[in-house]
Design a protein around this motif. Structure first.
Motif, PDB file in Angstrom:
ATOM      1  N   LEU A   1       0.832  -1.203   0.000  1.00  0.00           N
ATOM      2  CA  LEU A   1       0.000   0.000   0.000  1.00  0.00           C
ATOM      3  C   LEU A   1       0.864   1.250   0.000  1.00  0.00           C
ATOM      4  O   LEU A   1       0.636   2.202  -0.767  1.00  0.00           O
ATOM      5  CB  LEU A   1      -0.917  -0.020   1.227  1.00  0.00           C
ATOM      6  CG  LEU A   1      -2.134   0.908   1.206  1.00  0.00           C
ATOM      7  CD1 LEU A   1      -3.000   0.584   0.003  1.00  0.00           C
ATOM      8  CD2 LEU A   1      -2.926   0.746   2.493  1.00  0.00           C
TER       9      LEU A   1
ATOM     10  N   LYS B   1       1.034   4.030  -2.924  1.00  0.00           N
ATOM     11  CA  LYS B   1       0.687   5.426  -2.643  1.00  0.00           C
ATOM     12  C   LYS B   1       1.809   6.368  -3.053  1.00  0.00           C
ATOM     13  O   LYS B   1       1.563   7.441  -3.633  1.00  0.00           O
ATOM     14  CB  LYS B   1       0.359   5.610  -1.154  1.00  0.00           C
ATOM     15  CG  LYS B   1      -1.059   5.180  -0.793  1.00  0.00           C
ATOM     16  CD  LYS B   1      -1.384   5.444   0.677  1.00  0.00           C
ATOM     17  CE  LYS B   1      -2.848   5.095   0.927  1.00  0.00           C
ATOM     18  NZ  LYS B   1      -3.123   4.944   2.348  1.00  0.00           N
TER      19      LYS B   1
ATOM     20  N   ARG C   1      -7.205   1.306  -3.841  1.00  0.00           N
ATOM     21  CA  ARG C   1      -8.471   0.999  -3.154  1.00  0.00           C
ATOM     22  C   ARG C   1      -8.576  -0.491  -2.835  1.00  0.00           C
ATOM     23  O   ARG C   1      -8.929  -0.896  -1.733  1.00  0.00           O
ATOM     24  CB  ARG C   1      -9.669   1.438  -3.999  1.00  0.00           C
ATOM     25  CG  ARG C   1     -10.040   2.892  -3.821  1.00  0.00           C
ATOM     26  CD  ARG C   1     -11.396   3.180  -4.430  1.00  0.00           C
ATOM     27  NE  ARG C   1     -11.357   3.107  -5.896  1.00  0.00           N
ATOM     28  CZ  ARG C   1     -11.034   4.130  -6.681  1.00  0.00           C
ATOM     29  NH1 ARG C   1     -10.709   5.300  -6.162  1.00  0.00           N
ATOM     30  NH2 ARG C   1     -11.003   3.985  -8.005  1.00  0.00           N
TER      31      ARG C   1
ATOM     32  N   GLU D   1      -6.170  -1.445  -0.215  1.00  0.00           N
ATOM     33  CA  GLU D   1      -6.644  -0.931   1.058  1.00  0.00           C
ATOM     34  C   GLU D   1      -7.681  -1.876   1.651  1.00  0.00           C
ATOM     35  O   GLU D   1      -7.631  -2.218   2.829  1.00  0.00           O
ATOM     36  CB  GLU D   1      -7.266   0.459   0.827  1.00  0.00           C
ATOM     37  CG  GLU D   1      -7.755   1.136   2.108  1.00  0.00           C
ATOM     38  CD  GLU D   1      -6.653   1.893   2.828  1.00  0.00           C
ATOM     39  OE1 GLU D   1      -5.866   2.583   2.146  1.00  0.00           O
ATOM     40  OE2 GLU D   1      -6.564   1.773   4.067  1.00  0.00           O
TER      41      GLU D   1
END
Lengths: 400, 564
Positions: free
Chosen positions: B456, B460, B492, B495
């Motif tokens: 993640l 990002k 997404r 996540e």
């Protein structure tokens, strides 16, 4: 572990100490002497007696295993018919190691050996016994080495050898080749009984010995288990930890009891069984002696008979050799009579001895059984008590 | 004394009957030595779960169960003979040795009977919450069946099925008694599905696929061993408060015909799908559901994931980048260390217990042999007796012989029960495997979470860079914007996956915790019960033996030197 066996056969009536003739011996204090292969054990032999032939009320001498062997061999030669107690085996391997247990067992066996002689109404009168119990060590050593030379080739043996050859020749000539044996059904039964008995006893002794081993093994297992339980308790917490610790401690404590009982069993149960076997073996030796004596008696009787026939013939033909033959015949007749007497003595003695043996063994085994049962009961009580004391603690731990 | 023993003691018949009893002893000895060797082979490998022969029948209510496969039971111990030989008055130790079996055998098998759960504090640890619940499972009736569907070889592919009978009053089952036929493969499937669904639980280990290691065994023996192992396993599952109510378990026990649980071969076919999905995984564009993601990475479909997680764990080890979550639960690590210690000591204690059992067994054997030999001597002496003292001796010998035989029997019975009690140690050793499994599930869940977190964060940062770059170009670069959109989608998804992974990790942590608590609690109770049972047995039998030998000592006391 000194045991004074001053009690003669139970057949004697109750006695007062001073008047009754008494001969009491104890074999004690084993000490290892010498080095390496030459090493041996010496024992203190303490004699307490009121026999007039003995020097004073108490005498202490030092003896070694071969001295006991000397005594045995001499008695065996002189008292045919009597069951001379067997000596503990000369165990070369064990001797080499001389473990404390071996030394103690041998000492005990020798103690029993001497006491059985000292309490035998015939054997206790023996001069050889007196010698053994009284003379100084140097004298003893001289006697021992002197005899060990000659004794191996006993004159009696040589005579027997000669006679054996003679009789064999005459047997073959006369067409008899079977060895001569008594045809006495009662005696046959006895012989059969003795041989069978030895088999049974040997088996019993084997299991008794294994039982000793099992006690040791169980003791070891309990000890190891106890240690493991304690370690387990150390990594557990609270109640369980305590529980295991206590369990382990008890286990270890019981292990000691078991080792002790193993030792007791060895001395109080297995050893008497071994002693029983030795007694049976001494009977077997006497049986062999009796067979020898019987054969001798038969052969001499035969030979004498032949000689008589020959003599009569010579007298008849008025031969010069008659006189010589008569002398020979008379000698042979005397020898034959002596041989017959020897044989009959052995038979009579054996009959007495068998009674003594049976009665003595009932007492000996009775005692051995008693000690065995006592020891086992004592052990079981100890085990029960030890574990029982743990139960309330475990209960308390369960509740907390 | 002499006269009496002559008259009553020496009937040939009685002596011969004694010999029969001896022979029974010998027979029993062979049987129990077999049970011992089973016990020993059970000891030698942790994952084996089969019991000594003597175990299940003696204690469970299933004693009278006709469905149970034939095992040794109390009948062989010749109760009638014992009456003849042991004419003793009722003794405290008799009570001990019989009734305490129920009390003190801690039932790791999970078989609970209503009578047991109503007992006092000495009873089962598990009776507290489930006093009224009752489930009893038996495995029996092995039968050979043919696999007709996949036969490449005509007549080939046969296998054994077992009849699994359940009796229960638990509401979840919707029935009180039912049976199904299952094969070993079904059990493997059950254990695998349970392992997946109940990550973090201490799930009892299933029986080995091959019980025999380098041993040549008759098919019959093998089948019997397997039957016992299966029964033990199912009973353990039934003893687990959560698993016994699981769908998998219920389905296994109830649904007739083919076991409706996905087998591992089905997973393999999923692997094929996984291979198709691989390119997508490689580019971080996984169309997998988060649920699929949170299962630990396995071979085949999860190659990339395995690689990533390996990288992550290396990262964790070296501590170069600071991952968001480390296993910082010091208490847990301490606990783990303690359990490792426990396992070590448990293993040692288990081994020593085995040796103790062997020593007791040997003692029983030798006492019996001694007794037998002495009986023969007795008979001989009596038959050949010329003098009365011989008959006396024969009588004395007989007393000792009888006592030795009784003592031998005591040791044998004591040992049978010692085996049962100390077997608890062995059972918990087996359970440690389950603990390992539960802990490793926790580790792999944590690893998954950390991997996803790391993913993640790198996604990002890529997105950020891309955004920064494209903002410099007025109107935007269409290619870049598309790329950014894709990245945002990945973010997404990742996540979501991360959240699922976190929840999974927390769930497993909680399972671990509650299981540890249950484990500690039950272990305390089971071990204390074991100790009480073991000790009580020892007391009982020692008292019995003491009584036997004291009698002989009494009878021979006239020979003692003190009395002369």
């Amino acid at each position: 572990m000194e045991q004074e066996r001053s009690i003669p056969s139970s057949l004697l009536s109750p006695r007062s100490p001073s008047s009754q003739p008494c001969l009491s011996v104890s074999v004690t204090d084993p000490v290892k002497l010498g080095n390496g292969v030459q090493a041996y054990i010496s024992y203190r032999v303490i004699t307490k007696t009121n026999f007039p032939e003995y020097q004073g009320p108490e005498k202490i001498v030092i003896r070694r295993y071969s001295d006991f062997v000397w005594l045995h061999d001499r008695l065996f030669e002189k008292y045919k018919g009597i069951f001379i107690p067997f000596i503990p085996e000369k165990n070369a391997v064990e001797k080499f190691r001389f473990s404390a247990e071996f030394i103690e067992m041998r000492r005990q066996a020798l103690d029993i050996f001497v006491n059985q002689i000292a309490s035998h109404h015939e054997l206790q009168k023996s001069e050889d016994l007196r010698t053994f119990l009284q003379v100084e060590e140097e004298t003893m050593e001289r006697l021992r080495s002197h005899d060990s030379g000659i004794f191996k080739k006993k004159p009696a043996d040589l005579m027997q050898l000669f006679k054996g050859v003679q009789s064999k020749v005459s047997d073959i000539v006369l067409g008899k080749e079977k060895p001569v044996e008594e045809s006495n059904p009662e005696y046959e039964k006895l012989k059969h009984y003795i041989f069978e008995l030895e088999n049974h006893l040997t088996e019993a002794q084997k299991h008794a010995f294994r039982l000793v081993k099992r006690h040791r093994e169980l003791g070891q297992a309990l000890s190891d288990f106890g240690k493991a339980a304690k370690l387990l308790g150390a990594c557990e917490e609270k109640a369980v930890g305590k529980g295991f610790s206590e369990l382990g401690a008890k286990s270890e404590m019981l292990s000691i009891k078991l080792q002790k009982e193993a030792h007791e069993l060895l001395l109080n149960f297995e050893e008497p069984l071994k002693d029983y076997i030795r007694a049976v073996q001494s009977i077997k030796a006497t049986i062999a002696e009796r067979a020898n004596a019987f054969r001798q008696q038969c052969e001499l009787a035969e030979t004498t008979k032949l000689k008589e026939i020959n003599l009569d013939r010579l007298v008849l033909v008025r031969s010069d050799k008659a006189a010589e033959a008569e002398v020979e015949y008379k000698e042979l007749k005397a020898a034959s009579e002596e041989a017959t007497k020897r044989f009959e003595t052995i038979v009579a003695l054996m009959n007495q001895e068998i009674i003594r043996f049976q009665e003595q063994k009932t007492l000996d085994m009775g005692l051995a059984f008693h000690e065995f049962a006592k020891g086992q009961a004592h052990l079981a009580n100890g085990v029960a008590d030890a574990w029982r004391s743990l139960l309330p603690k475990l209960e308390a731990l369960s509740v907390s | 004394m002499m006269m009496d023993s002559e008259n009553q003691g020496f009937e040939e018949a009685q002596l011969y009957s004694t010999r029969d009893q001896m022979e029974n002893l010998v027979v029993k000895e062979q049987l129990s030595s077999k049970s011992f060797s089973n016990y020993r082979s059970a000891m030698s490998s942790l994952s084996e779960t089969h019991h000594p022969l003597s175990l299940p029948t003696i204690l469970t209510p299933a004693d009278s169960d006709p469905l149970l496969a034939p095992t040794i039971d109390r009948d062989l111990r010749n109760p009638k003979a014992s009456d003849r030989l042991f004419s003793e008055p009722f003794h405290f130790s008799d009570v001990n040795s019989v009734s305490f079996d129920g009390n003190n055998f801690s039932d790791v098998n999970g078989v609970e009977s209503p009578s047991k759960s109503s007992e006092s504090s000495g009873g089962l640890s598990r009776s507290s919450s489930s006093n009224s619940e009752y489930i009893q499972i038996t495995v029996s009736n092995p039968q050979k069946e043919q696999d007709v569907s996949n036969s490449i070889v005509p007549g080939g592919n046969s296998y054994i099925t077992y009849l699994i009978t359940t009796r229960t009053n638990m509401a979840e089952f919707g029935g009180s008694e039912f049976s199904v036929r299952r094969r070993f493969k079904d059990v493997v499937t059950l254990s695998e599905r349970l392992a997946e669904s109940y990550r973090g639980f201490f799930i009892p280990p299933r029986p080995d696929k091959s019980v025999v290691e380098g041993q040549v065994m008759h098919k019959q023996e093998f089948v019997e061993q397997r039957r016992m192992a299966l029964e033990k396993y199912l009973r353990k599952l039934a003893g687990h408060p959560v698993i016994r109510k699981s769908d998998e378990f219920k389905v296994f026990l109830q649904v007739q015909g083919r076991l409706p649980l996905p087998t591992t071969t089905d997973v393999a076919s999923r692997m094929l799908d996984g291979a198709v999905k691989l390119p997508k995984q490689l580019f971080g564009e996984s169309a997998m559901t988060p649920q699929e993601v949170v299962q630990p990475a396995k071979g085949g479909r999860d190659l990339l994931r395995l690689f990533k997680e390996l990288k992550q764990s290396v990262t964790n080890d070296w501590g170069s980048s600071k991952p968001a979550v480390i296993e910082e639960d010091k208490k847990f690590l301490e606990k783990k260390e303690k359990l490792r210690d426990l396992e070590r000591q448990l293993s040692a204690a288990s081994q020593q217990a085995e040796l103790l059992v062997k020593a007791q067994q040997d003692m029983a054997e030798t006492l019996g042999e001694l007794g037998l030999t002495l009986i023969k001597l007795t008979k001989f002496e009596h038959e050949e007796a010329v003098f009365n003292c011989q008959r006396v001796r024969a009588a004395d010998t007989k007393n000792v012989a009888t006592a030795a035989v009784k003592a031998s029997r005591c040791y044998r019975e004591l040992n049978a029960q010692t085996v049962e009690h100390l077997d608890v140690l062995h059972d918990y050793l087996g359970l440690m495997l389950a603990v390992h499994g539960a802990f490793s599930e926790r580790s792999s869940a944590l690893l998954t979470e950390q991997t996803l977190l790391s993913d993640l964060s790198s996604l990002k940062s890529r997105a950020e860079k891309l955004e920064a770059a494209s903002s410099k170009v007025f109107g935007g670069d269409i290619a870049r914007i598309q790329k950014l959109e894709q990245l945002k989608e990945s973010i997404r998804t990742t996540e979501d996956a991360k959240n699922v992974a976190m929840r999974e990790y927390e769930r497993i942590k909680e399972n671990n915790r509650s299981e540890l608590e249950r484990f500690d609690r039950e272990r305390q109770a089971d071990f204390l019960n074991m100790m009480k049972g073991f000790v009580t047995n020892q007391v009982g039998y020692a008292e019995k033996m003491s009584h036997v030998w004291a009698k002989v000592a009494e009878e021979t006391s006239s020979y003692s030197k003190e009395n002369n």
